[in-house]
Design an enzyme around this catalytic site. Structure first.
Site, PDB file in Angstrom:
ATOM      1  CG  ASP A  14      -1.761  -1.244   1.301  1.00  0.00           C
ATOM      2  OD1 ASP A  14      -2.285  -1.670   0.253  1.00  0.00           O
ATOM      3  OD2 ASP A  14      -1.838  -1.832   2.393  1.00  0.00           O
ATOM      4  CE  LYS A  17       3.060  -2.807  -4.677  1.00  0.00           C
ATOM      5  NZ  LYS A  17       2.597  -2.607  -3.305  1.00  0.00           N
ATOM      6  N   GLY A  41      -4.057  -4.944  -4.931  1.00  0.00           N
ATOM      7  CA  GLY A  41      -5.098  -4.145  -5.561  1.00  0.00           C
ATOM      8  C   GLY A  41      -4.608  -2.754  -5.824  1.00  0.00           C
ATOM      9  CG  HIS A  42      -2.803  -0.736  -8.973  1.00  0.00           C
ATOM     10  ND1 HIS A  42      -2.237  -1.903  -9.426  1.00  0.00           N
ATOM     11  CD2 HIS A  42      -2.899   0.073 -10.041  1.00  0.00           C
ATOM     12  CE1 HIS A  42      -2.004  -1.794 -10.707  1.00  0.00           C
ATOM     13  NE2 HIS A  42      -2.393  -0.618 -11.120  1.00  0.00           N
ATOM     14  CD  GLN A 223       0.810  -9.185  -2.315  1.00  0.00           C
ATOM     15  OE1 GLN A 223       1.517  -9.864  -3.034  1.00  0.00           O
ATOM     16  NE2 GLN A 223      -0.450  -8.971  -2.582  1.00  0.00           N
TER      17      GLN A 223
HETATM   18  P1  IMP Z   1      -2.573 -12.964   2.368  1.00  0.00           P
HETATM   19  O1  IMP Z   1      -1.631 -12.448   1.339  1.00  0.00           O
HETATM   20  O2  IMP Z   1      -4.025 -12.775   1.978  1.00  0.00           O
HETATM   21  O3  IMP Z   1      -2.264 -14.366   2.777  1.00  0.00           O
HETATM   22  O4  IMP Z   1      -2.402 -12.072   3.689  1.00  0.00           O
HETATM   23  C1  IMP Z   1      -1.220 -12.135   4.477  1.00  0.00           C
HETATM   24  C2  IMP Z   1      -0.856 -10.753   5.022  1.00  0.00           C
HETATM   25  O5  IMP Z   1      -0.409  -9.923   3.960  1.00  0.00           O
HETATM   26  C3  IMP Z   1      -2.019 -10.012   5.675  1.00  0.00           C
HETATM   27  O6  IMP Z   1      -1.516  -9.236   6.763  1.00  0.00           O
HETATM   28  C4  IMP Z   1      -2.509  -9.086   4.585  1.00  0.00           C
HETATM   29  O7  IMP Z   1      -3.185  -7.947   5.082  1.00  0.00           O
HETATM   30  C5  IMP Z   1      -1.186  -8.734   3.924  1.00  0.00           C
HETATM   31  N1  IMP Z   1      -1.345  -8.339   2.518  1.00  0.00           N
HETATM   32  C6  IMP Z   1      -1.513  -9.154   1.463  1.00  0.00           C
HETATM   33  N2  IMP Z   1      -1.597  -8.449   0.320  1.00  0.00           N
HETATM   34  C7  IMP Z   1      -1.444  -7.163   0.652  1.00  0.00           C
HETATM   35  C8  IMP Z   1      -1.401  -5.942  -0.110  1.00  0.00           C
HETATM   36  O8  IMP Z   1      -1.495  -5.916  -1.352  1.00  0.00           O
HETATM   37  N3  IMP Z   1      -1.225  -4.805   0.621  1.00  0.00           N
HETATM   38  C9  IMP Z   1      -1.081  -4.805   1.974  1.00  0.00           C
HETATM   39  N4  IMP Z   1      -1.111  -5.910   2.717  1.00  0.00           N
HETATM   40  C10 IMP Z   1      -1.282  -7.083   2.066  1.00  0.00           C
END
Ligand code: IMP
Length: 422
Positions: A14, A17, A41-42, A223
């Site tokens: 977040d 990017k 997501g963006h 991420q």
């Molecule tokens: P998962 O990727 O859904 O397994 O989530 C694992 C951790 O990564 C959690 O704390 C999510 O909130 C975080 N996370 C996953 N994708 C993103 C992203 O695009 N932005 C911010 N946090 C993310």
């Protein structure tokens, strides 16, 4: 022969990017996603309309730009098709899409498993996943029972679904969770396979051919470094490699093929979900930053935890990724505070350190050492570095001094064009 430039998040995701990717994507012949899935997501705004992408590479909006989903991505076909249909409905061609035959497919039972595991974790142990089935899908990849895109569109699909569902149902049943129905999944996924079939190909050779043809290439990270399965604050991480290594394993391009590595950060920091966060401001300051920066999740709408920029963590991301240029967003937001802080070192049991570690005990022990900066500056919409007020330049200069990396992009407002490129 060209090289691939990369945009990566340096903290917990977040960082904005999307804005840097949008700018670079319009100048690229090829845009590639290499890791993660629709947990990312963006939002892109084009001709006054907002598009929320979770899977489609940014280049999809630019006619003539190849939009490639690499082998390291986990693809939920339902989500991807939904995004593509919105675009088609607005008159965009999606013929420039390519999906790796080796990308793994997120199945309904992955999503159920994600929800079940998270529900079972005790309050302090919850990861706060996005519940999109990301972790369980990557688990199957490493367990070597995954369904790849080549299975989805091929003859092996039905057999693999039945086998996987049989195994998953043993676990669901033992945990009192709703079991999956293999035949219903097969019926649901058949038309999805038909829809996506013509876009699936060998993207590894395709990307190497593009380099050989000297095409300009952009890899858009998802991420960020501190969510990396190896380099992040494990276990509060995602299940992929969103740092530079994931570009090689998620595309088939080699380390020699990498050009610029742009690390994106905000003038402050934020985190979604659980896990340690040394510079967090779990107080009025954090609340103010959240409101000023509209810090609510793009994918899950969750309020983000907010705090000061941490240069100890940033320098770790610089090391791990070989970052060659920084992109700093929300300089306008931090300028709205009367004063703000920058973490320049930690105090670890009375000893000053600038070495970051994700070790939980270290994170618990360390106290941030801050430098304070003057805020109350207006930079809304500046597009040239010279337009920035002196106070903003002082902050940027200090970040450059302490990281040894030049600031190449500066986000000066929410709009796509509110960007300084140096
Ligand atoms: P998962 O990727 O859904 O397994 O989530 C694992 C951790 O990564 C959690 O704390 C999510 O909130 C975080 N996370 C996953 N994708 C993103 C992203 O695009 N932005 C911010 N946090 C993310």
């Amino acid at each position: 022969m060209s090289k691939i430039n990369i945009v990566l998040g340096t903290f917990f995701g977040d960082e904005g990017k999307g804005k840097i990717i949008d700018y670079l994507a319009t100048k690229s012949d090829v845009t590639v996603r290499c890791s993660g899935g629709n947990n990312a997501g963006h939002t892109i705004q084009v001709n006054g309309k907002k598009y929320a992408f979770h899977l489609a590479p940014s280049g999809i909006l630019t006619p003539g730009t190849l939009a490639v989903i690499g082998n390291g991505v986990v693809v939920d076909p339902r989500v991807l098709i939904e995004e593509l249909e919105v675009l088609r409905g607005d008159g965009y061609s999606i013929e420039n899409l390519r999906i790796s035959d080796k990308a793994n497919v997120i199945m309904p039972y992955h999503i159920e498993m994600d929800k079940m595991l998270e529900a079972q974790r005790a309050p302090g142990d919850k990861i706060g996943t996005t519940a999109r089935g990301i972790g369980p899908c990557y688990c199957d990849k490493y367990e070597r029972c995954a369904i790849r895109m080549e299975d989805l569109i091929g003859d092996t699909f039905e057999e693999k679904v039945r086998k996987n569902v049989k195994n998953k149902n043993i676990i669901f049943k033992a945990n009192g969770w709703q079991e999956s129905d293999a035949e219903a999944i097969i019926e649901e996924y058949k038309p999805l396979a038909e829809y996506l079939k013509s876009y699936v190909c060998d993207t590894i050779n395709l990307l190497h051919d593009c380099l050989e043809k000297d095409m300009s290439m952009l890899c858009e990270g998802a991420q960020a470094t501190l969510l990396d399965i190896d380099f992040g604050s494990y276990p509060f991480v995602t299940s992929s490699s969103p740092s530079v290594g994931g570009v090689c394993t998620g595309t088939g391009l080699s380390a020699h093929d990498i050009g610029e590595v742009y690390g994106v950060l905000k003038a402050y920091s934020s985190r979604v979900g659980e896990g340690p966060y040394i510079t967090e401001q779990n107080n009025e300051i954090g609340d103010t930053i959240r409101e000023l920066g509209h810090e609510y999740g793009a994918t899950t709408k969750r309020p983000r935890r907010c705090g000061w920029l941490d240069l100890v963590a940033l320098n770790y991301a610089v090391k791990v990724n070989g970052i060659t240029g920084l992109a700093i967003n929300h300089l306008d937001t931090i300028g709205k505070l009367p004063t703000f802080k920058l973490c320049v070192a930690y105090e670890d049991n009375g000893v000053r350190t600038t070495n970051y570690s994700t070790n939980a005990a270290f994170q618990e022990r360390c106290k941030p050492i801050y430098e304070e900066f003057e805020g109350n500056f207006e930079i809304g919409g500046a597009t040239r570095f010279e337009e920035l007020p002196e106070k903003a330049k002082i902050y940027l200069k200090r970040i450059e001094e302490l990281t040894g990396v030049p600031v190449k992009f500066i986000g000066t407002g929410a709009g796509r064009e509110e960007l300084i490129v140096r």
